[in-house]
Design an enzyme around this catalytic site. Sequence first.
Site, PDB file in Angstrom:
ATOM      1  N   CYS A 327       0.630  -1.154   0.194  1.00  0.00           N
ATOM      2  CA  CYS A 327       0.313   0.015   0.306  1.00  0.00           C
ATOM      3  C   CYS A 327       0.786   1.378  -0.330  1.00  0.00           C
ATOM      4  CB  CYS A 327      -1.137   0.193   1.451  1.00  0.00           C
ATOM      5  SG  CYS A 327      -2.181  -0.958   1.882  1.00  0.00           S
ATOM      6  N   ARG A 426     -12.692   2.272 -12.256  1.00  0.00           N
ATOM      7  CA  ARG A 426     -13.039   3.011 -10.949  1.00  0.00           C
ATOM      8  C   ARG A 426     -11.383   4.027 -10.775  1.00  0.00           C
ATOM      9  NH1 ARG A 426     -12.952  -3.031  -7.857  1.00  0.00           N
ATOM     10  NH2 ARG A 426     -11.139  -3.165  -6.827  1.00  0.00           N
TER      11      ARG A 426
HETATM   12  N1  LIG Z   1      -7.198  -1.225   2.806  1.00  0.00           N
HETATM   13  C1  LIG Z   1      -6.273  -0.162   1.727  1.00  0.00           C
HETATM   14  O1  LIG Z   1      -5.576  -0.173   2.545  1.00  0.00           O
HETATM   15  C2  LIG Z   1      -5.912   0.223   0.411  1.00  0.00           C
HETATM   16  C3  LIG Z   1      -6.837  -0.712  -0.451  1.00  0.00           C
HETATM   17  N2  LIG Z   1      -6.622  -1.239  -1.536  1.00  0.00           N
HETATM   18  C4  LIG Z   1      -7.363  -1.671  -2.488  1.00  0.00           C
HETATM   19  O2  LIG Z   1      -7.166  -1.536  -4.289  1.00  0.00           O
HETATM   20  C5  LIG Z   1      -8.639  -1.909  -4.440  1.00  0.00           C
HETATM   21  C6  LIG Z   1      -9.326  -0.185  -4.918  1.00  0.00           C
HETATM   22  O3  LIG Z   1      -9.514   0.501  -4.362  1.00  0.00           O
HETATM   23  P1  LIG Z   1     -10.269   2.377  -4.522  1.00  0.00           P
HETATM   24  O4  LIG Z   1      -9.124   2.440  -5.027  1.00  0.00           O
HETATM   25  O5  LIG Z   1     -10.738   2.569  -2.642  1.00  0.00           O
HETATM   26  O6  LIG Z   1     -11.464   1.582  -4.841  1.00  0.00           O
HETATM   27  P2  LIG Z   1     -12.865   2.455  -5.160  1.00  0.00           P
HETATM   28  O7  LIG Z   1     -14.368   1.185  -5.975  1.00  0.00           O
HETATM   29  O8  LIG Z   1     -13.791   3.113  -4.116  1.00  0.00           O
HETATM   30  O9  LIG Z   1     -12.416   3.532  -5.157  1.00  0.00           O
HETATM   31  C7  LIG Z   1     -12.024   4.257  -6.783  1.00  0.00           C
HETATM   32  C8  LIG Z   1     -13.075   5.735  -6.557  1.00  0.00           C
HETATM   33  O10 LIG Z   1     -14.025   5.407  -7.314  1.00  0.00           O
HETATM   34  C9  LIG Z   1     -14.884   6.530  -6.886  1.00  0.00           C
HETATM   35  N3  LIG Z   1     -16.572   5.124  -7.259  1.00  0.00           N
HETATM   36  C10 LIG Z   1     -16.759   4.286  -6.548  1.00  0.00           C
HETATM   37  N4  LIG Z   1     -17.678   3.498  -6.500  1.00  0.00           N
HETATM   38  C11 LIG Z   1     -18.526   4.835  -7.467  1.00  0.00           C
HETATM   39  C12 LIG Z   1     -20.328   5.188  -7.895  1.00  0.00           C
HETATM   40  N5  LIG Z   1     -20.956   4.120  -7.497  1.00  0.00           N
HETATM   41  N6  LIG Z   1     -20.428   5.995  -8.723  1.00  0.00           N
HETATM   42  C13 LIG Z   1     -18.948   6.699  -9.105  1.00  0.00           C
HETATM   43  N7  LIG Z   1     -17.703   7.065  -8.079  1.00  0.00           N
HETATM   44  C14 LIG Z   1     -17.089   5.473  -7.946  1.00  0.00           C
HETATM   45  C15 LIG Z   1     -14.517   6.480  -5.318  1.00  0.00           C
HETATM   46  O11 LIG Z   1     -14.959   7.049  -4.828  1.00  0.00           O
HETATM   47  C16 LIG Z   1     -13.167   6.520  -5.468  1.00  0.00           C
HETATM   48  O12 LIG Z   1     -12.975   7.988  -6.170  1.00  0.00           O
HETATM   49  C17 LIG Z   1      -9.805  -2.450  -3.763  1.00  0.00           C
HETATM   50  O13 LIG Z   1      -8.890  -3.449  -4.111  1.00  0.00           O
HETATM   51  C18 LIG Z   1      -8.837  -1.735  -1.857  1.00  0.00           C
HETATM   52  O14 LIG Z   1      -9.632  -3.077  -1.052  1.00  0.00           O
HETATM   53  C19 LIG Z   1      -6.839   0.063  -2.340  1.00  0.00           C
HETATM   54  C20 LIG Z   1      -5.925   1.195  -1.527  1.00  0.00           C
HETATM   55  C21 LIG Z   1      -5.924   1.214  -0.055  1.00  0.00           C
HETATM   56  O1  LIG Z   2      -3.340   0.676  -0.447  1.00  0.00           O
HETATM   57  C1  LIG Z   2      -2.795   0.171  -1.249  1.00  0.00           C
HETATM   58  N1  LIG Z   2      -2.826  -0.087  -2.442  1.00  0.00           N
HETATM   59  C2  LIG Z   2      -3.103  -1.201  -2.884  1.00  0.00           C
HETATM   60  O2  LIG Z   2      -2.807  -1.587  -4.121  1.00  0.00           O
HETATM   61  C3  LIG Z   2      -4.067  -2.689  -2.551  1.00  0.00           C
HETATM   62  N2  LIG Z   2      -4.559  -3.766  -2.712  1.00  0.00           N
HETATM   63  C4  LIG Z   2      -4.359  -3.899  -1.512  1.00  0.00           C
HETATM   64  N3  LIG Z   2      -4.368  -3.810  -0.947  1.00  0.00           N
HETATM   65  C5  LIG Z   2      -5.363  -3.708   1.034  1.00  0.00           C
HETATM   66  O3  LIG Z   2      -3.532  -4.285   1.148  1.00  0.00           O
HETATM   67  C6  LIG Z   2      -3.693  -5.204   2.614  1.00  0.00           C
HETATM   68  C7  LIG Z   2      -3.229  -7.002   2.615  1.00  0.00           C
HETATM   69  O4  LIG Z   2      -1.825  -6.408   2.504  1.00  0.00           O
HETATM   70  P1  LIG Z   2      -0.890  -6.949   3.636  1.00  0.00           P
HETATM   71  O5  LIG Z   2       0.135  -7.309   2.219  1.00  0.00           O
HETATM   72  O6  LIG Z   2       0.108  -6.610   4.366  1.00  0.00           O
HETATM   73  O7  LIG Z   2      -1.685  -8.450   3.869  1.00  0.00           O
HETATM   74  C8  LIG Z   2      -5.551  -6.005   0.865  1.00  0.00           C
HETATM   75  O8  LIG Z   2      -6.307  -6.994   1.912  1.00  0.00           O
HETATM   76  C9  LIG Z   2      -6.012  -4.209   0.956  1.00  0.00           C
HETATM   77  O9  LIG Z   2      -6.877  -4.014   1.809  1.00  0.00           O
HETATM   78  C10 LIG Z   2      -3.768  -1.958  -1.110  1.00  0.00           C
HETATM   79  N4  LIG Z   2      -3.937  -0.789  -0.522  1.00  0.00           N
HETATM   80  K   LIG Z   3       2.011   0.214   3.261  1.00  0.00           K
END
Ligand SMILES: NC(=O)C1=CN([C@@H]2O[C@H](COP(=O)(O)OP(=O)(O)OC[C@H]3O[C@@H](n4cnc5c(N)ncnc54)[C@H](O)[C@@H]3O)[C@@H](O)[C@H]2O)C=CC1
Ligand SMILES: O=c1[nH]c(=O)c2[nH+]cn([C@@H]3O[C@H](COP(=O)(O)O)[C@@H](O)[C@H]3O)c2[nH]1
Ligand SMILES: [K+]
Length: 512
Positions: A327, A426
């Site tokens: 991340c 997205r």
């Molecule tokens: N757990 C973590 O720390 C993180 C996880 N991820 C992973 O990356 C992937 C994508 O995460 P995100 O970028 O947060 O995806 P997301 O799909 O929630 O958001 C991406 C963008 O699309 C917009 N969006 C979502 N649904 C919409 C709708 N129905 N209409 C209009 N706009 C919409 C959101 O507001 C955002 O700007 C996931 O698999 C997530 O688990 C990504 C970043 C951090």
């Molecule tokens: O900031 C992020 N950008 C990404 O591209 C991304 N992809 C996955 N995830 C999140 O990271 C989790 C896995 O983390 P670990 O490898 O530490 O187990 C996962 O379970 C997610 O919650 C993301 N977070």
């Molecule tokens: K990190």
Amino acid sequence: MTANPPLGIDGESIHEMFSSHQGITYNDFNILPGYIDFPVGAVCLETQLTRGIKLKAPLVSSPMDTVTEAEMAIAMALHGGIGIIHGNFPTPEGQAAEVLKVKRYKQGFISNPKCIKPSDTVKDLMMIKAKHGFTGTPVTENGHPGGKLIGLVTSRDVDFIPESRYVTTLIQDVMVPRDKLMTGHEKIALKEAYEILELEKKGKLPIVDSDDHLVSLIARTDLKKAREFPLSTYDEKGQLRVGAAISTRENSKESVSLLAQAGVDLIVIDSSNGSSMYQVEMLQHIKSKHPEIQVIGGNVVTQAQAKLLIDAGADGLRIGMGSGSICITQEIMAVGRAQGTAVYQVARYSRSRGVPVIADGGIRDVGYITKALALGASAVMMGGLLAGTTEAPGEYFWGANGVRLKKYRGMGSLDAMEAHVTSQDRYFTSEADQIKVAQGVSATMRDRGSIHKFVPYLIRGVQHGFQDVGIRSLSLLHEKVENGVVRFERRSPNAQLEGGVHSLHSYDKRLY
Ligand SMILES: NC(=O)C1=CN([C@@H]2O[C@H](COP(=O)(O)OP(=O)(O)OC[C@H]3O[C@@H](n4cnc5c(N)ncnc54)[C@H](O)[C@@H]3O)[C@@H](O)[C@H]2O)C=CC1
Ligand SMILES: O=c1[nH]c(=O)c2[nH+]cn([C@@H]3O[C@H](COP(=O)(O)O)[C@@H](O)[C@H]3O)c2[nH]1
Ligand SMILES: [K+]
């Protein structure tokens, strides 16, 4: 002076530890040891994953395209955890098909056997044999599982054929044809199938449905090594449980109905920031259309986010923003929270609402699992720790110095975004200006061997941790942390160094 003075206050309670308002994480503290009056095997890790789903092991594999497809989900469920199938398939049907593979899995039954067509040649068979090492291959009309069964071809049928005739000899001319073939009906029990194979001295038993289409295959060699999985996560029909992830995009509603048809137990709404109008709408949509499916909302890191999703009907929450190994969200978005604090704060609120929480991201090793559970999580979700195992999607390749590697990438990495249009859209900041902002990196992981060895190691490791804390079960841990019986201590940077391996010329870290 009394002979037996009372003890002074030692360590701090969880609430004291988090009272400073500075974000702290797993590495910043230790749990103090307790009194051991039970053997390690007596530690019970049974947990509530969501309001409606129990697990015997608090372990979840992350919905990432380099971590969880059917093979991983099957292995996780067999060992008492659960896998969440990722949503980065070219079509929603592709994702539903993976769910179906898990739901249809039966110990000892090969559900996706390599098949061959009657018009293929012995050369084709030899290529399958060289690649997969099989000696008995079902012959189906279309050359795929699910096709009408035409026969079976084994090495015994082709051994006498000289190599020069491989390309000109057709399978239909050497196979054991359908009318001479022993088969089992799809309702057959494993024990009965085994008896047939023993009695008939056969190596393979094709399993067919009532229309004579091939459903699966049973191999005698597999039966011999069939194992017991006492922790398996089953639904009430005796099928393995499985989850799947969707996004909050409108087109995910189609995925939801396909996943429901495939029998998914659990849907994870996958977003880095779960507190959005899109997620609330999607959550309410799923709960109203498919009340039988459990829904995990997320991700969240604050109590306010948790409240929003619990009010909207979430059966469980996923905690973590930017803590994952791949991340870069905290760097790029400037938003997120230290994972220890996030788990503590969200778990504390969610417990008051009766909703279990999953600590997602940053689980680097066994001890991190124990710590996440101590902070209030009911389960942990792992990406990186499970990537690089045999059951993770993708092929191994050789890296520098002859290290065997597998790819592991963030779902928000450019690499994953570019894999499929659905995941790409997205990340465009809007439909009009297609500017991508990556939130993850693309990486490699060392070969970690099979989940069948690794997950039992994780479970036993966590049991040892609990034993050292003097706690017999996860529910007792939550109780005794809450009421201050289990004590904590923060670690200075020097204490962290001391707790790691140090002062050695070189060392070998073999763990299991
Ligand atoms: N757990 C973590 O720390 C993180 C996880 N991820 C992973 O990356 C992937 C994508 O995460 P995100 O970028 O947060 O995806 P997301 O799909 O929630 O958001 C991406 C963008 O699309 C917009 N969006 C979502 N649904 C919409 C709708 N129905 N209409 C209009 N706009 C919409 C959101 O507001 C955002 O700007 C996931 O698999 C997530 O688990 C990504 C970043 C951090
Ligand atoms: O900031 C992020 N950008 C990404 O591209 C991304 N992809 C996955 N995830 C999140 O990271 C989790 C896995 O983390 P670990 O490898 O530490 O187990 C996962 O379970 C997610 O919650 C993301 N977070
Ligand atoms: K990190």
